[in-house]
Design a protein around this motif. Structure first.
Motif, PDB file in Angstrom:
ATOM      1  N   CYS A   1     -24.532  -6.251  26.067  1.00 50.71           N
ATOM      2  CA  CYS A   1     -23.321  -7.020  25.754  1.00 50.71           C
ATOM      3  C   CYS A   1     -23.690  -8.484  25.530  1.00 50.71           C
ATOM      4  N   LEU A   2     -23.167  -9.063  24.454  1.00 50.62           N
ATOM      5  CA  LEU A   2     -23.380 -10.472  24.142  1.00 50.62           C
ATOM      6  C   LEU A   2     -22.072 -11.236  24.333  1.00 50.62           C
TER       7      LEU A   2
ATOM      8  N   PRO B   1     -26.057   1.103  22.563  1.00 51.89           N
ATOM      9  CA  PRO B   1     -24.800   0.489  22.120  1.00 51.89           C
ATOM     10  C   PRO B   1     -24.785  -1.016  22.384  1.00 51.89           C
ATOM     11  N   VAL B   2     -24.308  -1.782  21.400  1.00 50.08           N
ATOM     12  CA  VAL B   2     -24.230  -3.241  21.509  1.00 50.08           C
ATOM     13  C   VAL B   2     -22.769  -3.658  21.412  1.00 50.08           C
ATOM     14  N   TYR B   3     -22.329  -4.496  22.352  1.00 54.61           N
ATOM     15  CA  TYR B   3     -20.944  -4.953  22.399  1.00 54.61           C
ATOM     16  C   TYR B   3     -20.900  -6.469  22.310  1.00 54.61           C
ATOM     17  N   LEU B   4     -20.008  -6.999  21.472  1.00 54.01           N
ATOM     18  CA  LEU B   4     -19.771  -8.437  21.383  1.00 54.01           C
ATOM     19  C   LEU B   4     -18.393  -8.730  21.956  1.00 54.01           C
ATOM     20  N   GLU B   5     -18.302  -9.803  22.752  1.00 57.03           N
ATOM     21  CA  GLU B   5     -17.006 -10.172  23.308  1.00 57.03           C
ATOM     22  C   GLU B   5     -16.957 -11.676  23.541  1.00 57.03           C
ATOM     23  N   ASN B   6     -15.792 -12.229  23.409  1.00 59.21           N
ATOM     24  CA  ASN B   6     -15.576 -13.645  23.686  1.00 59.21           C
ATOM     25  C   ASN B   6     -15.917 -13.972  25.135  1.00 59.21           C
ATOM     26  N   GLU B   7     -16.560 -15.124  25.364  1.00 58.82           N
ATOM     27  CA  GLU B   7     -17.050 -15.461  26.699  1.00 58.82           C
ATOM     28  C   GLU B   7     -15.924 -15.617  27.720  1.00 58.82           C
TER      29      GLU B   7
ATOM     30  N   GLN C   1     -18.098   0.407  31.738  1.00 60.33           N
ATOM     31  CA  GLN C   1     -16.853   1.099  31.422  1.00 60.33           C
ATOM     32  C   GLN C   1     -16.974   1.915  30.143  1.00 60.33           C
ATOM     33  N   ASN C   2     -17.635   1.372  29.143  1.00 56.50           N
ATOM     34  CA  ASN C   2     -17.813   2.128  27.897  1.00 56.50           C
ATOM     35  C   ASN C   2     -18.732   3.324  28.098  1.00 56.50           C
TER      36      ASN C   2
END
Length: 388
Positions: free
Chosen positions: A144-145, A180-186, A370-371
């Motif tokens: 996750c980034l 799997p790679v996930y992007l999310e707002n900090e 969770q994913n």
């Protein structure tokens, strides 16, 4: 249709069982059956499947005064790892840990990479990290980034202070590592971390103060990110008409007056320095430097305005404030409180962050776990942050 329905019901029940083992374990099969209203046979079948998948382990027996002692079940966080990254402009911080935060390790690296160079740089750092991890049944289950900008559908839409808008992080990293790679707002990650590990309120707001100012918004236990990911861009609300220009295109935005980046730039200008750091500002304030006091008072003033506005718009149960100034100078919180004149302040808890500079990383952990498990609403124990 009947077979499909049975499979669906079994899948739902399996997720209920696993969620309860994670949130309430150690717990016995009998207690699970009673709590969930399922037969002991159904529970036994599901538990055995989870054990076979290395997701659950038996962990001793419960104390009881009569009869056979029931065997307790716990989630097995050691079945895999997570890699989560806080991607800032000048630095990036990478954390590895097991699926609920155990044995976490953080490493800070210099950044400043261009849009063309950042993928190769991340690939190098991730591969270096993977080479150090011991074997586990599932290996790394997610990366996750945390992005300091707007993210929508795993795509970066806008980053005011880094050149990474529109950079496709997901495709090349997933192709390289088959993870799997996930992007999310900090700010979203920050409030997810705080809620999962510490402040479990139904409706809560996280104020994340870094190079910008963002909100993580939880409504009815769910993250709210808006129609296209722009909800929570609180730093771009206007507090000064025709004020300082902002990279978003407006003038007078909140984060041009109260973000860490803005305060450091102002401090350097006041001191005729080519460059300053937040640590320099904090130390100057501690030593009663007049310019530092002026800037911190400005920060307190604008934060009170911002929090009053949050109270009016969202009416949350709790507001968690996370930023280096608040974390390093806790007396600031006490100075903000008297400036909150809104009557709704009596119904809201104003709280400091417990995860502090690791909140984004632990939020990323939650997203990956969770994913991987297909679960929601995990309540995990707060890790010992002194073990970093």
């Amino acid at each position: 249709m009947l077979i499909g329905s049975q499979e669906l019901i079994h899948d739902i029940n399996s997720k209920l069982v696993l969620t309860n083992i994670i949130n309430d374990g150690p717990i016995s099969r009998a207690t699970l059956a009673k709590k969930l209203g399922l037969t002991k046979a159904t529970i036994s079948t599901i538990v055995q499947e989870l054990i076979d998948k290395h997701l659950v382990v038996e962990s001793g027996s419960d104390n009881t005064s009569r009869g056979r002692k029931p065997i307790l079940l716990t989630f097995n966080p050691y079945c895999g790892y997570v890699i989560t990254i806080d991607l800032e402009d000048e630095y990036l911080t990478l954390m590895t840990c097991h699926l609920t935060g155990e044995h976490f390790k953080t490493t800070r690296y210099p950044n400043g990479k261009s849009a063309d160079a950042i993928i190769d740089y991340l690939t190098l750092l991730i591969q270096k990290t993977l080479d150090t991890l011991p074997n586990s049944p599932y290996g790394v289950v997610g990366i996750c980034l945390g992005i300091h900008g707007v993210v929508h559908d795993n795509i970066i839409v806008f980053t005011p202070y880094t050149p990474y808008a529109k950079v496709d992080f997901v495709t090349p990293l997933e192709e390289q590592f088959s993870i799997p790679v996930y992007l999310e707002n900090e700010a979203n990650l920050s409030i997810i971390g705080e809620k999962t590990f510490y402040y479990n309120y139904t409706n809560m707001i996280g104020v994340s103060i870094h190079s910008g100012i963002g909100l993580g918004i939880i409504i009815n236990h769910e993250l709210f990110s808006g129609y296209n990911g722009n909800a929570g861009e609180f730093g771009h609300t206007i507090v000064e008409v025709d004020g300082l220009p902002c990279p978003c295109g407006n003038s007078g935005c909140f984060e041009q007056y109260a973000s860490e980046r803005a305060l450091v730039l102002q401090f350097a200008k006041m001191k005729n320095l080519p460059k300053a750091t937040l640590d320099m500002l904090i130390m100057a304030y501690i030593h009663q430097d007049a310019d530092a006091i002026l800037l911190i008072n400005q920060f307190i003033h604008y934060m009170a305005i911002g929090i009053n506005n949050i109270l009016n718009v969202f009416n949350p149960e709790a507001i968690v404030i996370n930023g280096t100034l608040i974390n390093e100078l806790p007396d600031i919180m006490a100075q903000i409180n008297p400036l909150l004149k809104n009557r709704m302040r009596h119904f809201c808890h104003l709280l400091p962050s417990k995860l502090k500079d690791t909140s984004i990383l632990f939020g990323g952990l939650c997203v990956c776990t969770q994913n991987f498990l297909g679960l929601k609403y995990l309540n995990l124990k707060l890790p010992n942050l002194n073990d970093k």
